[in-house]
Scaffold this motif. Structure first.
Motif, short mmCIF file in Angstrom:
data_model
loop_
_atom_site.label_atom_id
_atom_site.label_comp_id
_atom_site.label_asym_id
_atom_site.label_seq_id
_atom_site.Cartn_x
_atom_site.Cartn_y
_atom_site.Cartn_z
N SER A 2 31.70 -66.42 -1.10
CA SER A 2 32.10 -66.66 0.29
C SER A 2 32.25 -68.15 0.57
N GLY A 34 35.70 -70.22 1.58
CA GLY A 34 35.72 -71.12 2.73
C GLY A 34 36.27 -72.49 2.36
N ASP A 45 40.74 -69.90 2.56
CA ASP A 45 41.26 -68.54 2.67
C ASP A 45 40.42 -67.75 3.68
N LYS A 46 41.05 -67.28 4.74
CA LYS A 46 40.34 -66.56 5.81
C LYS A 46 40.64 -65.06 5.79
N SER A 47 41.33 -64.59 4.76
CA SER A 47 41.76 -63.20 4.74
C SER A 47 40.59 -62.22 4.70
N SER A 85 37.63 -62.93 6.19
CA SER A 85 36.69 -63.42 7.19
C SER A 85 35.95 -62.29 7.91
N TYR A 130 29.20 -66.77 6.41
CA TYR A 130 30.29 -66.51 7.34
C TYR A 130 30.48 -67.70 8.28
N LEU A 135 32.57 -70.81 7.29
CA LEU A 135 34.00 -70.70 6.98
C LEU A 135 34.83 -71.62 7.87
N GLY A 136 34.29 -71.96 9.06
CA GLY A 136 35.04 -72.82 9.97
C GLY A 136 34.45 -72.79 11.36
N ASP A 178 35.74 -71.67 14.20
CA ASP A 178 35.95 -70.40 14.91
C ASP A 178 34.87 -69.39 14.53
N GLU A 179 34.54 -69.33 13.24
CA GLU A 179 33.51 -68.40 12.79
C GLU A 179 32.14 -68.79 13.33
#
Length: 383
Positions: free
Chosen positions: A169, A173, A177-179, A181, A196, A199-200, A202-203
């Motif tokens: 994971s 990140g 690649d967020k596919s 997520s 999780y 990852l960014g 937004d997450e």
């Protein structure tokens, strides 16, 4: 004419010198293939020892080097020392063009990793199992570091292998690649070891929102573990909102996450945290004071040492005072030597020794405390 000849002479000497140096460098650092061949051809202990020493100094620089590493990892005649050196070369790979050569190793190990996850490694050597697990994780991390998009399909597969979920994971990140997520989020909220929130942004914000939702109350503890995986400092304002959360674990993890992301702009936030009703938040504030510089912290630490109701806060304040060399706190430390808690008195004793070089009388002090005091004076530690 003579001048031209002299210049030509020095040019030739310089050229030959460069060629010699290049030749020497090649001799000093032979290819992995060459060393592997030499190693297999001899059983002489001293010669093998010398080859292993040379092997350690290599850095994989060609696709063939990576191919040779794959052969070593797949060799049925397992040699612990040889395998160990080879796997330690993996983190040295920093050329993105070599990353594709690592993907087949993950394919080679896929079934093995799956069996290990089911408690059935089918391998006579537990040590070899550990080596292979470590090596596989390192390869995943290198693929993430090198942002290799070709690795995405197999990394998605590795998300299903418990021992590799977190590394996979993380790598996805880093690649961007967020596919997967949403699937990673579901795994995280079930308590599986994935990242999780890292990852960014937004997450990370989604984690905070879900912790603010009473409909997720039964998952709060599992969700809150994601707080420590956050990497984007822009999430700090959201984390501060969780310091007054209804759940103890959420308050603790949120304050620890904030402390890890703190920088010089967080001085006032640190002081605010030092007044929080939750003692874990106050301890996180002290940890921030250790790594941030601000004159205002000195009075705050002294106040916590003198007046805080929780022993862990008082001992943490004492340690921070010693670590940050707050000499104005010496009279307060002397008074704190009478604290009702032995663990507090020990940290106070150590802080006083660090600041003054004096060994104060301290009720309950042990030889271990003395040794820790000596060590802290010579090698101040953050924790």
């Amino acid at each position: 004419m003579r001048k031209i000849k002299i210049i030509g002479y020095f040019f030739m000497v310089g050229f030959l010198g460069q060629q010699y140096a290049y030749s020497q460098d090649n001799e000093a650092k032979p290819s992995i293939k060459q060393l592997s061949g030499e190693y297999r051809k001899t059983n002489d202990k001293e010669l093998r020892k010398n080859i292993r020493k040379r092997f350690k100094e290599i850095k994989p620089t060609t696709n063939d080097d990576v191919l040779q590493l794959r052969k070593i990892f797949a060799d049925k005649d397992w040699d612990e020392e040889w395998y160990s050196i080879a796997m330690n070369l993996v983190p040295k790979i920093d050329n993105p063009q070599l990353a594709n050569g690592l993907i087949p190793v993950l394919s080679d190990e896929k079934n093995f990793i799956k069996k290990v996850g089911k408690g059935d490694p089918q391998n006579p050597s537990d040590k070899r199992t550990l080596y292979r697990l470590t090596n596989t994780e390192w390869i995943i991390r290198v693929l993430g570091k090198l942002k290799n998009k070709d690795a995405v399909p197999i990394l998605k597969e590795y998300l299903n292998f418990y021992s590799m979920q977190y590394a996979a994971s993380e790598a996805l990140g880093e690649i961007g690649d967020k596919s997967m997520s949403e699937e990673i989020r579901e795994k995280a909220y079930r308590g599986e070891p994935v990242n999780y929130s890292g990852l960014g942004l937004d997450e990370a914000k989604r984690v905070v929102r879900d912790l603010d939702d009473n409909n997720n109350k039964d998952k709060w503890v599992k969700i809150s573990k994601q707080l420590l995986h956050m990497k984007d400092p822009r999430i700090k304002p959201e984390l501060k909102k969780l310091f007054s959360h209804d759940n103890h674990f959420v308050r603790v993890w949120a304050s620890m996450a904030f402390a890890r992301l703190a920088d010089s702009s967080d001085v006032m936030s640190t002081i605010e945290m030092s007044k929080n009703p939750e003692w874990n938040v106050r301890v996180a504030a002290i940890d921030m004071m250790k790594k941030l510089r601000a004159k205002e912290f000195e009075d705050v630490l002294i106040n916590l040492l003198n007046n805080d109701s929780h022993r862990v806060v008082r001992l943490s304040a004492a340690k921070a005072i010693g670590y940050k060399k707050v000499t104005t706190a010496v009279p307060h430390l002397e008074k704190a030597l009478k604290d009702k808690e032995i663990m507090v008195r020990e940290e106070v004793y150590i802080a006083l020794y660090v600041l003054t070089g004096k060994k104060y009388p301290c009720e309950g002090k042990t030889p271990l405390t003395e040794r820790r005091a000596e060590h802290e004076k010579q090698h101040p530690s953050f924790y």
